[in-house]
Design a protein around this motif. Sequence first.
Motif, PDB file in Angstrom:
ATOM      1  N   GLN A   1       0.847  -1.186   0.000  1.00 49.69           N
ATOM      2  CA  GLN A   1       0.000   0.000   0.000  1.00 49.69           C
ATOM      3  C   GLN A   1       0.890   1.245   0.000  1.00 49.69           C
ATOM      4  O   GLN A   1       1.909   1.296   0.688  1.00 49.69           O
ATOM      5  CB  GLN A   1      -0.941   0.011   1.194  1.00 49.69           C
ATOM      6  N   PRO A   2       0.517   2.251  -0.817  1.00 46.12           N
ATOM      7  CA  PRO A   2       1.354   3.445  -0.923  1.00 46.12           C
ATOM      8  C   PRO A   2       1.141   4.399   0.245  1.00 46.12           C
ATOM      9  O   PRO A   2       0.063   4.460   0.830  1.00 46.12           O
ATOM     10  CB  PRO A   2       0.877   4.069  -2.240  1.00 46.12           C
ATOM     11  N   VAL A   3       2.191   5.123   0.586  1.00 43.17           N
ATOM     12  CA  VAL A   3       2.127   6.152   1.618  1.00 43.17           C
ATOM     13  C   VAL A   3       2.743   7.425   1.028  1.00 43.17           C
ATOM     14  O   VAL A   3       3.871   7.388   0.535  1.00 43.17           O
ATOM     15  CB  VAL A   3       2.889   5.746   2.889  1.00 43.17           C
ATOM     16  N   GLY A   4       2.029   8.529   1.077  1.00 45.86           N
ATOM     17  CA  GLY A   4       2.538   9.783   0.545  1.00 45.86           C
ATOM     18  C   GLY A   4       2.253   9.926  -0.936  1.00 45.86           C
ATOM     19  O   GLY A   4       1.695   9.035  -1.586  1.00 45.86           O
ATOM     20  N   ARG A   5       2.693  11.063  -1.459  1.00 45.19           N
ATOM     21  CA  ARG A   5       2.428  11.380  -2.857  1.00 45.19           C
ATOM     22  C   ARG A   5       3.710  11.682  -3.622  1.00 45.19           C
ATOM     23  O   ARG A   5       4.709  12.067  -3.049  1.00 45.19           O
ATOM     24  CB  ARG A   5       1.497  12.591  -2.963  1.00 45.19           C
ATOM     25  N   THR A   6       3.640  11.535  -4.914  1.00 45.76           N
ATOM     26  CA  THR A   6       4.695  11.845  -5.883  1.00 45.76           C
ATOM     27  C   THR A   6       6.073  11.375  -5.416  1.00 45.76           C
ATOM     28  O   THR A   6       6.240  10.216  -5.063  1.00 45.76           O
ATOM     29  CB  THR A   6       4.708  13.375  -6.179  1.00 45.76           C
ATOM     30  N   ARG A   7       7.087  12.292  -5.382  1.00 46.50           N
ATOM     31  CA  ARG A   7       8.465  11.884  -5.119  1.00 46.50           C
ATOM     32  C   ARG A   7       8.669  11.325  -3.720  1.00 46.50           C
ATOM     33  O   ARG A   7       9.567  10.516  -3.492  1.00 46.50           O
ATOM     34  CB  ARG A   7       9.400  13.087  -5.319  1.00 46.50           C
ATOM     35  N   ALA A   8       7.863  11.749  -2.763  1.00 43.89           N
ATOM     36  CA  ALA A   8       8.039  11.295  -1.384  1.00 43.89           C
ATOM     37  C   ALA A   8       7.354   9.957  -1.110  1.00 43.89           C
ATOM     38  O   ALA A   8       7.422   9.449   0.003  1.00 43.89           O
ATOM     39  CB  ALA A   8       7.500  12.345  -0.425  1.00 43.89           C
ATOM     40  N   ARG A   9       6.715   9.397  -2.112  1.00 46.51           N
ATOM     41  CA  ARG A   9       5.940   8.162  -1.891  1.00 46.51           C
ATOM     42  C   ARG A   9       6.847   6.976  -1.594  1.00 46.51           C
ATOM     43  O   ARG A   9       7.914   6.805  -2.170  1.00 46.51           O
ATOM     44  CB  ARG A   9       5.087   7.860  -3.126  1.00 46.51           C
ATOM     45  N   TYR A  10       6.385   6.151  -0.678  1.00 42.34           N
ATOM     46  CA  TYR A  10       7.008   4.860  -0.438  1.00 42.34           C
ATOM     47  C   TYR A  10       5.892   3.837  -0.237  1.00 42.34           C
ATOM     48  O   TYR A  10       4.707   4.177  -0.200  1.00 42.34           O
ATOM     49  CB  TYR A  10       7.966   4.892   0.765  1.00 42.34           C
ATOM     50  N   TYR A  11       6.269   2.568  -0.136  1.00 43.50           N
ATOM     51  CA  TYR A  11       5.285   1.489  -0.062  1.00 43.50           C
ATOM     52  C   TYR A  11       5.562   0.639   1.166  1.00 43.50           C
ATOM     53  O   TYR A  11       6.718   0.312   1.463  1.00 43.50           O
ATOM     54  CB  TYR A  11       5.353   0.620  -1.333  1.00 43.50           C
ATOM     55  N   GLU A  12       4.502   0.273   1.858  1.00 40.24           N
ATOM     56  CA  GLU A  12       4.629  -0.601   3.014  1.00 40.24           C
ATOM     57  C   GLU A  12       3.698  -1.794   2.845  1.00 40.24           C
ATOM     58  O   GLU A  12       2.969  -1.893   1.849  1.00 40.24           O
ATOM     59  CB  GLU A  12       4.320   0.167   4.300  1.00 40.24           C
ATOM     60  N   ALA A  13       3.732  -2.713   3.810  1.00 37.15           N
ATOM     61  CA  ALA A  13       2.938  -3.939   3.698  1.00 37.15           C
ATOM     62  C   ALA A  13       1.450  -3.635   3.628  1.00 37.15           C
ATOM     63  O   ALA A  13       0.931  -2.821   4.398  1.00 37.15           O
ATOM     64  CB  ALA A  13       3.232  -4.857   4.875  1.00 37.15           C
ATOM     65  N   GLY A  14       0.772  -4.277   2.670  1.00 40.51           N
ATOM     66  CA  GLY A  14      -0.675  -4.150   2.540  1.00 40.51           C
ATOM     67  C   GLY A  14      -1.386  -5.311   3.218  1.00 40.51           C
ATOM     68  O   GLY A  14      -0.744  -6.203   3.800  1.00 40.51           O
ATOM     69  N   PRO A  15      -2.709  -5.363   3.128  1.00 36.07           N
ATOM     70  CA  PRO A  15      -3.497  -6.406   3.808  1.00 36.07           C
ATOM     71  C   PRO A  15      -3.138  -7.826   3.384  1.00 36.07           C
ATOM     72  O   PRO A  15      -3.276  -8.762   4.179  1.00 36.07           O
ATOM     73  CB  PRO A  15      -4.947  -6.063   3.433  1.00 36.07           C
ATOM     74  N   ARG A  16      -2.660  -7.989   2.137  1.00 38.09           N
ATOM     75  CA  ARG A  16      -2.381  -9.338   1.640  1.00 38.09           C
ATOM     76  C   ARG A  16      -0.882  -9.652   1.609  1.00 38.09           C
ATOM     77  O   ARG A  16      -0.472 -10.640   1.000  1.00 38.09           O
ATOM     78  CB  ARG A  16      -2.992  -9.511   0.247  1.00 38.09           C
ATOM     79  N   PHE A  17      -0.103  -8.836   2.287  1.00 38.80           N
ATOM     80  CA  PHE A  17       1.329  -9.170   2.396  1.00 38.80           C
ATOM     81  C   PHE A  17       1.447 -10.432   3.252  1.00 38.80           C
ATOM     82  O   PHE A  17       0.768 -10.564   4.272  1.00 38.80           O
ATOM     83  CB  PHE A  17       2.083  -8.020   3.062  1.00 38.80           C
ATOM     84  N   PRO A  18       2.296 -11.391   2.851  1.00 40.86           N
ATOM     85  CA  PRO A  18       2.397 -12.659   3.606  1.00 40.86           C
ATOM     86  C   PRO A  18       2.794 -12.439   5.064  1.00 40.86           C
ATOM     87  O   PRO A  18       3.893 -11.961   5.354  1.00 40.86           O
ATOM     88  CB  PRO A  18       3.452 -13.454   2.837  1.00 40.86           C
ATOM     89  N   GLU A  19       1.897 -12.801   5.969  1.00 41.95           N
ATOM     90  CA  GLU A  19       2.096 -12.544   7.390  1.00 41.95           C
ATOM     91  C   GLU A  19       3.255 -13.343   7.959  1.00 41.95           C
ATOM     92  O   GLU A  19       3.955 -12.876   8.872  1.00 41.95           O
ATOM     93  CB  GLU A  19       0.813 -12.876   8.153  1.00 41.95           C
ATOM     94  N   ASP A  20       3.489 -14.548   7.418  1.00 45.49           N
ATOM     95  CA  ASP A  20       4.577 -15.361   7.962  1.00 45.49           C
ATOM     96  C   ASP A  20       5.931 -14.694   7.723  1.00 45.49           C
ATOM     97  O   ASP A  20       6.824 -14.767   8.565  1.00 45.49           O
ATOM     98  CB  ASP A  20       4.556 -16.775   7.372  1.00 45.49           C
ATOM     99  N   ALA A  21       6.072 -14.016   6.579  1.00 41.95           N
ATOM    100  CA  ALA A  21       7.324 -13.315   6.297  1.00 41.95           C
ATOM    101  C   ALA A  21       7.514 -12.137   7.248  1.00 41.95           C
ATOM    102  O   ALA A  21       8.617 -11.897   7.741  1.00 41.95           O
ATOM    103  CB  ALA A  21       7.346 -12.843   4.844  1.00 41.95           C
ATOM    104  N   LEU A  22       6.446 -11.411   7.512  1.00 42.57           N
ATOM    105  CA  LEU A  22       6.529 -10.292   8.445  1.00 42.57           C
ATOM    106  C   LEU A  22       6.875 -10.781   9.846  1.00 42.57           C
ATOM    107  O   LEU A  22       7.702 -10.179  10.550  1.00 42.57           O
ATOM    108  CB  LEU A  22       5.209  -9.523   8.484  1.00 42.57           C
TER     109      LEU A  22
END
Length: 378
Positions: free
Chosen positions: A342-363
């Motif tokens: 899931q994205p956080v922020g806009r344009t150049r400052a945007r980054y991505y973090e775990a979304g609802p379907r990110f594999p929980e076992d890996a986290l």
Amino acid sequence: MLFPTPTLTAADDHVLGELDRMRAALRHQVRSTPTKWTEGLRKYLTADAVAASNSIEGFRVATVDVEDLMAGERDVEVSEENREETLAYQRMMTYIQTLHDVEDFSYSKGLLNALHWMLQGHRHSPRKPAGQWRRGPVYVTDARDPSIAAYTGPDAKDVPGLMGELVGWLGTDDAAHPLVRAAMAHLHLVSIHPWADGNGRMSRSLQTLMIAREGVLAPEFCSIEAWLGRPGNTWEYYRELGRRGSEYLPDQDVSSWVRFNLTAYHQQAQTVRNRLDRSGRVWGMLSDFAEAQGSDERVISALHDVAMTGRVRRSRYEHAEGLSVQQAQRDLRDLVASEVLQPVGRTRARYYEAGPRFPEDALEAARTPMPLKDPYPK
């Protein structure tokens, strides 16, 4: 006069033996691990060392932000002062890392002053010259009360002679274990306090350089700065330095300083080994997930960044996989559409973090804390 290197105890020799075995095993593990894992770990460890060493001096930037700054990201939410300090220290550390296998390398006053300029050149002023010995007194204030001088460095007129003695010592072999010599170099330099500012970071960097020159491990795996930057360890670090007294008194036993450093080496080696193990497990889980989802294998590196550090930026993914901007954008857009990211922020400052379907076992595997062994059991 410099501090005499203390005679080691049987317990110290035992810890050094364990350290030699751990570092040899880690060297083999790094060499047998896929490059993508180790490259990510190298960058993380460098960023962690920079973040930790700067934090000891009051410049606090999260490791993940340091990674972004090192990668050239401009839109990182840090103060301009912290940005400058981070990038200056990173440039100096990068140069130190390149010196680990230089054949005609030698220590000199010029080298140390040049490294200091890399670190402090952006703060150069007549009152606090960078790349030059200090011209007046220097004090280390008490962490609890800045009006108290916890330590006063030797007279400025004595600094050139003391630094000449230190450089001479650095260029000789006194038969002490390289890890012990590196710890002693740290103590010598921080006690002489030859510059108006930046002495702590320079002393920790000299220790890293000496270990890297030993050649057992790549420089990124050698630093104990990350260990020293943990809050509890930082207080122990201050306390251990404080045991040397409030002025330069080198004719004393510094066995406790060596033991403190051997503990730091041991626990940092454990930390690196644990992170490498954890990184491998997480990569395997994400590889299985990507295959099950029908995703291209290259997206694993983006997912791995998210699991291990909490986020990924498009530019970092692009450079890690050698992609075009459009390819990286498309991959991340697809991962967002499938709710893996899931994205956080806009344009150049945007980054991505775990979304609802990110594999929980890996986290869960990435976040599972690891115990640290005390090499000197009570």
